[in-house]
Each structure stands twice: as structure tokens, then as C-alpha cells.
Write a protein that holds these residues in place. Structure first.
Motif, short mmCIF file in Angstrom:
data_model
loop_
_atom_site.label_atom_id
_atom_site.label_comp_id
_atom_site.label_asym_id
_atom_site.label_seq_id
_atom_site.Cartn_x
_atom_site.Cartn_y
_atom_site.Cartn_z
N PRO A 43 31.28 -69.41 -44.68
CA PRO A 43 31.33 -69.97 -43.31
C PRO A 43 32.00 -71.25 -43.17
O PRO A 43 32.99 -71.32 -42.13
CB PRO A 43 29.72 -69.90 -42.96
CG PRO A 43 29.24 -68.79 -43.74
CD PRO A 43 29.97 -68.96 -44.98
N TRP A 50 39.78 -72.21 -38.97
CA TRP A 50 39.85 -72.26 -37.43
C TRP A 50 40.09 -73.72 -37.02
O TRP A 50 41.01 -73.97 -36.28
CB TRP A 50 38.57 -71.83 -36.96
CG TRP A 50 38.01 -72.35 -35.77
CD1 TRP A 50 36.35 -72.75 -35.66
CD2 TRP A 50 38.21 -72.44 -34.45
NE1 TRP A 50 36.09 -73.01 -34.43
CE2 TRP A 50 37.32 -72.98 -33.42
CE3 TRP A 50 39.56 -72.12 -33.64
CZ2 TRP A 50 37.53 -73.30 -32.07
CZ3 TRP A 50 39.64 -72.32 -32.33
CH2 TRP A 50 38.50 -72.94 -31.61
N ALA A 148 30.99 -77.45 -27.12
CA ALA A 148 29.97 -76.38 -27.39
C ALA A 148 29.02 -76.54 -25.96
O ALA A 148 28.27 -75.59 -25.62
CB ALA A 148 29.19 -76.25 -28.52
N ALA A 175 33.14 -64.64 -34.88
CA ALA A 175 32.90 -65.22 -36.10
C ALA A 175 31.65 -66.02 -36.20
O ALA A 175 31.32 -66.19 -37.32
CB ALA A 175 34.02 -66.37 -36.19
N HIS A 176 30.95 -66.45 -35.10
CA HIS A 176 29.77 -66.84 -35.13
C HIS A 176 28.76 -66.05 -35.67
O HIS A 176 27.53 -66.34 -35.65
CB HIS A 176 29.26 -67.54 -33.64
CG HIS A 176 29.98 -68.67 -33.40
ND1 HIS A 176 29.97 -69.27 -32.27
CD2 HIS A 176 30.77 -69.67 -34.13
CE1 HIS A 176 30.68 -70.48 -32.18
NE2 HIS A 176 31.03 -70.55 -33.41
N GLY A 179 27.40 -68.10 -40.56
CA GLY A 179 27.27 -69.74 -40.78
C GLY A 179 26.22 -70.06 -39.70
O GLY A 179 25.23 -69.27 -39.13
N ARG A 180 25.96 -71.26 -39.60
CA ARG A 180 25.02 -71.97 -38.90
C ARG A 180 25.31 -73.48 -38.26
O ARG A 180 26.63 -74.00 -38.96
CB ARG A 180 23.97 -72.23 -39.85
CG ARG A 180 24.02 -73.01 -41.02
CD ARG A 180 22.68 -73.26 -41.55
NE ARG A 180 21.96 -72.04 -42.25
CZ ARG A 180 20.88 -71.72 -41.65
NH1 ARG A 180 20.21 -72.46 -40.94
NH2 ARG A 180 20.32 -70.63 -42.18
N HIS A 182 24.19 -77.30 -37.84
CA HIS A 182 23.68 -78.39 -38.63
C HIS A 182 23.42 -79.56 -37.64
O HIS A 182 24.56 -80.26 -37.46
CB HIS A 182 24.65 -78.94 -40.12
CG HIS A 182 25.00 -77.72 -40.67
ND1 HIS A 182 26.17 -76.83 -40.31
CD2 HIS A 182 24.72 -77.33 -42.07
CE1 HIS A 182 26.29 -76.10 -41.30
NE2 HIS A 182 25.35 -76.32 -42.26
N SER A 186 26.87 -81.27 -35.75
CA SER A 186 27.25 -81.15 -34.29
C SER A 186 25.92 -81.46 -33.52
O SER A 186 25.98 -81.62 -32.19
CB SER A 186 27.21 -79.72 -34.04
OG SER A 186 26.38 -78.87 -34.70
ZN1 ZEM Z 1 32.39 -72.43 -34.12
N1 ZEM Z 1 31.19 -73.86 -34.04
N2 ZEM Z 1 33.00 -72.93 -32.04
N3 ZEM Z 1 33.86 -70.89 -34.06
N4 ZEM Z 1 32.02 -71.98 -36.10
C1 ZEM Z 1 30.16 -73.97 -35.18
C2 ZEM Z 1 30.20 -73.31 -36.44
C3 ZEM Z 1 30.91 -72.26 -36.70
C4 ZEM Z 1 32.24 -73.79 -31.48
C5 ZEM Z 1 31.40 -74.89 -32.09
O1 ZEM Z 1 30.96 -75.89 -31.16
C6 ZEM Z 1 30.77 -74.54 -33.16
C7 ZEM Z 1 34.97 -70.55 -32.99
C8 ZEM Z 1 34.42 -71.25 -31.81
C9 ZEM Z 1 33.68 -72.18 -31.22
C10 ZEM Z 1 32.55 -70.97 -36.75
C11 ZEM Z 1 34.03 -70.34 -36.41
C12 ZEM Z 1 34.38 -70.45 -35.26
C13 ZEM Z 1 29.40 -75.36 -34.73
C14 ZEM Z 1 28.36 -75.67 -35.77
C15 ZEM Z 1 29.79 -75.44 -33.30
C16 ZEM Z 1 28.88 -76.66 -32.72
C17 ZEM Z 1 28.92 -76.82 -36.67
C18 ZEM Z 1 27.91 -77.29 -37.61
O2 ZEM Z 1 26.98 -78.07 -36.99
O3 ZEM Z 1 28.00 -77.21 -38.61
C19 ZEM Z 1 32.82 -73.73 -30.17
C20 ZEM Z 1 32.57 -74.54 -28.92
C21 ZEM Z 1 33.70 -72.77 -29.99
C22 ZEM Z 1 34.58 -71.98 -28.92
C23 ZEM Z 1 34.21 -71.98 -27.55
C24 ZEM Z 1 35.89 -69.85 -33.55
C25 ZEM Z 1 37.08 -69.25 -32.62
C26 ZEM Z 1 35.61 -69.57 -35.05
C27 ZEM Z 1 36.41 -68.83 -35.65
C28 ZEM Z 1 37.22 -67.64 -35.53
C29 ZEM Z 1 32.06 -70.99 -38.09
C30 ZEM Z 1 32.32 -69.90 -39.05
C31 ZEM Z 1 30.80 -71.64 -37.96
C32 ZEM Z 1 29.92 -72.07 -39.19
C33 ZEM Z 1 30.15 -72.98 -39.90
C34 ZEM Z 1 29.16 -73.31 -40.90
O4 ZEM Z 1 29.21 -74.47 -41.82
O5 ZEM Z 1 28.36 -72.46 -41.10
#
Ligand code: ZEM
Length: 292
Positions: A43, A50, A148, A175-176, A179-180, A182, A186
Motif C-alpha cells: 500500500p 500516486w 482529505a 485504491a483505498h 492500506g490504512r 496513520h 495524516s
Molecule cells: Zn489516498 N490517502 N487519497 N489515494 N491512499 C491515504 C492513504 C492511501 C487521499 C488521502 O488524503 C489519503 C488516492 C486518493 C486520495 C492510497 C492511494 C490513493 C491517506 C492516509 C490519506 C489521508 C495516509 C496515512 O496516514 O498514511 C485523498 C484526499 C485522495 C483523493 C481525494 C488515490 C487516487 C490513490 C491511488 C490510486 C493508498 C494506497 C493509501 C494507503 C497508504 C498506506 O500506507 O497504507
């Protein structure tokens, strides 16, 4: 016999980059540390791919994965990129072993390999990105990646700036499933699905359930009735906004359609702003595995 580690920094004319070997090396690190999160770097590698790409602005053709400018400040220090040092660090030995690959190709390929290894679709990927030097690049302004805590208008502003439409936005959000969040990265906490290392349409099926505001002192986030799963405000807008919602319904019902649309949109994301030579995937001489 020369191993790929013996390839000189300036390769000779008949040097053939072995992308299959890089793919295999990425697969090997994915589950190399039981202690990390849910036992997978998958993740966080997808998030790196991304965030290195999602800075793109189609209006002035700045940002995007080409350059791998997240190696440097100020981009490496943006709040949105907190935690991505883990992803960059885990790829560093692979960069050392295959010095001919650019960081920007490696980071995007790692996202592709991670998604495929977690059970997701095959994603078209081709090499051709080159890295920028720290003193040769104009730093990007912070604020290009989505926030977010904001709403549907913000989500559209950010993704339309990259050149995506509503259907592609919803597909990418899927894609959400993996993963998670943290608290120390964030401020948000928890996974979106009960199987955060399996790529599926689970994000959409969960979104269609019942969600309520989490009662806590942290940033506004939503939880399901078990209290274990979470949604960000921007995730909730995928069901609150009627135009987004129709695609949530579609992907919740049809995994194959989600995989197909996600693969196309993710491939597009990784190529934004990249000045490829004019050739297509299947005739590319430097693409070792034509991705049908
Ligand atoms: Zn995310 N994402 N994302 N995202 N994302 C987080 C985690 C992951 C947003 C967002 O603010 C956040 C897309 C779109 C958007 C992944 C992939 C993709 C986290 C948590 C936040 C806050 C971070 C943390 O605390 O570790 C927002 C606002 C989005 C759009 C509106 C798109 C598009 C993605 C890929 C195609 C993934 C895989 C994670 C998990 C990361 C992890 O470490 O587990």
C-alpha cells in the motif's frame, strides 16, 4: 556471467535493461517485513506512485512522475507526503542493484507491481521517465495533492487539473481498498476494508454501507458499525455526490469493470507529463513485456 549489478552506469549500446528482474526484486521486498503495517509495503508503495504522479497540472505541464522530485525538499517535506520516506527507502537497495533505472521509473513500476501482487489488475507500464537534478528543478508549490478534509468541489478541482473525468476519479479512489491511515502521518486512523493487503472492489462495497462520524478529538472521519473501518470526508463525497455515486454503484456490483477502469486510469496517472518517445506499448523496443 555479468549479473545486472555489474552493469556500468553508462551502459553500452547492446545493453538490455532487464525490467523483469526489477519487477522480481520489488515483489521480493513487498512482504519482507512482518512488523510493517499489515505485513506489506504494497500500500505505501502504491501511495508513493500516486503522490509522485498526482502533482501534475495539465495547464502548464508541470509536476507528474517525471523527475522524481520528491527526493528533494520542499516536496519531500509536504504534509501530504508524510510517511512516504518508508516507501522510498525500501526501494533504495533496488535502485543500487539496478542503477540504470531512473527513480521515476522505479517508483511508478513499484506501484504497478504492488497492485498486481496484491491481486489487482495488470497495469500497462512503460519506461522512459528521467530524473531531475536537485538544483535544476523549480520546486512545485505545495497544495497540488488532495486534502482529505475537503469536499467534492475540491476533489474535482484537483483531478480535473490532472485531466481526469468523474468516472476516472471514482475508479482511482478504489485504491483505498488497500492500506490504512496513520495518526502520525495524516492524523486519520484505520483501514477502509478488512483486507487491506488485497486489491479488490471492497472500497465500493464498504462505501455503500452505513457510516457515521467518529467521536474523537481527531480530524473528522467516518466509521462503520464495527468501529474498525474508516472513510475520509473525501471518500464520503463519493456517495454524497450523485455523479460520483453512480460509479460507486457500478464498481460495487462489477469487479471486472472496476479492474478494467482502474488499470486504465492508474496507467494514465503514472504517465502524466512524461515525455515518452512517440511509440505505443506493443511496439516499444525497450518494453520487455508487451502488456496486452
Ligand atoms: Zn489516498 N490517502 N487519497 N489515494 N491512499 C491515504 C492513504 C492511501 C487521499 C488521502 O488524503 C489519503 C488516492 C486518493 C486520495 C492510497 C492511494 C490513493 C491517506 C492516509 C490519506 C489521508 C495516509 C496515512 O496516514 O498514511 C485523498 C484526499 C485522495 C483523493 C481525494 C488515490 C487516487 C490513490 C491511488 C490510486 C493508498 C494506497 C493509501 C494507503 C497508504 C498506506 O500506507 O497504507
Amino acid at each position: 556471467l555479468l549479473g545486472s549489478s555489474a552493469i556500468p552506469a553508462t551502459p553500452s549500446k547492446d545493453f538490455k535493461p532487464d525490467y523483469q528482474a526489477v519487477r522480481a526484486a520489488i515483489e521480493d521486498v513487498l512482504e519482507s517485513n512482518d512488523e510493517y503495517d499489515d505485513g506489506s509495503y504494497g500500500p505505501v508503495l502504491v501511495r508513493l506512485a500516486w503522490h509522485t504522479s498526482g502533482t501534475y497540472d495539465k495547464n502548464d505541464n508541470t509536476g507528474g512522475s517525471n523527475g522524481a522530485t520528491m527526493r528533494f525538499g520542499p516536496e519531500s517535506g509536504w504534509g501530504a507526503n508524510a510517511g512516504l520516506g518508508d516507501a522510498r527507502d525500501i526501494l533504495e537497495p533496488i535502485k543500487k542493484k539496478f542503477p540504470w533505472i531512473s527513480y521515476s521509473d522505479l517508483w511508478t513500476l513499484a506501484g504497478v507491481v504492488a497492485i498486481e501482487a496484491m491481486g489487482g489488475p495488470q497495469i500497462k507500464w512503460r519506461p522512459g521517465r528521467s530524473d531531475k537534478e536537485e538544483n535544476g528543478c523549480v520546486p512545485l508549490p505545495d497544495g497540488r495533492l488532495p486534502d482529505a478534509s475537503r469536499d467534492n468541489k475540491h476533489v474535482r478541482d484537483v483531478f480535473y487539473r490532472m485531466g481526469f473525468n468523474d468516472q476516472e476519479i471514482v475508479a482511482l479512489m478504489g485504491a483505498h481498498a488497500i492500506g490504512r491511515c496513520h495518526a502520525d502521518r495524516s492524523g486519520f486512523v484505520g483501514p477502509w476494508t478488512f483486507s487491506p493487503t488485497t486489491f479488490s472492489n471492497g472500497y465500493f462495497t464498504e462505501l455503500k454501507g452505513k457510516w457515521h462520524k467518529k467521536k474523537w478529538n481527531g480530524p473528522i472521519q467516518y466509521e462503520d458499525k464495527t468501529g474498525e473501518l474508516m472513510m475520509l470526508p473525501t471518500d464520503m463525497w463519493m456517495v454524497w455526490d450523485k455523479k460520483f455515486r453512480q460509479y460507486v454503484d457500478l464498481y460495487a456490483k462489477d469487479q471486472d469493470k472496476f479492474f478494467e477502469d482502474f488499470a486504465a486510469a492508474f496507467s494514465k496517472l503514472l504517465e502524466l507529463g512524461v515525455p515518452f518517445e512517440k511509440r505505443d506499448f506493443n511496439t516499444s523496443p525497450s518494453s520487455p513485456k508487451p502488456m496486452a
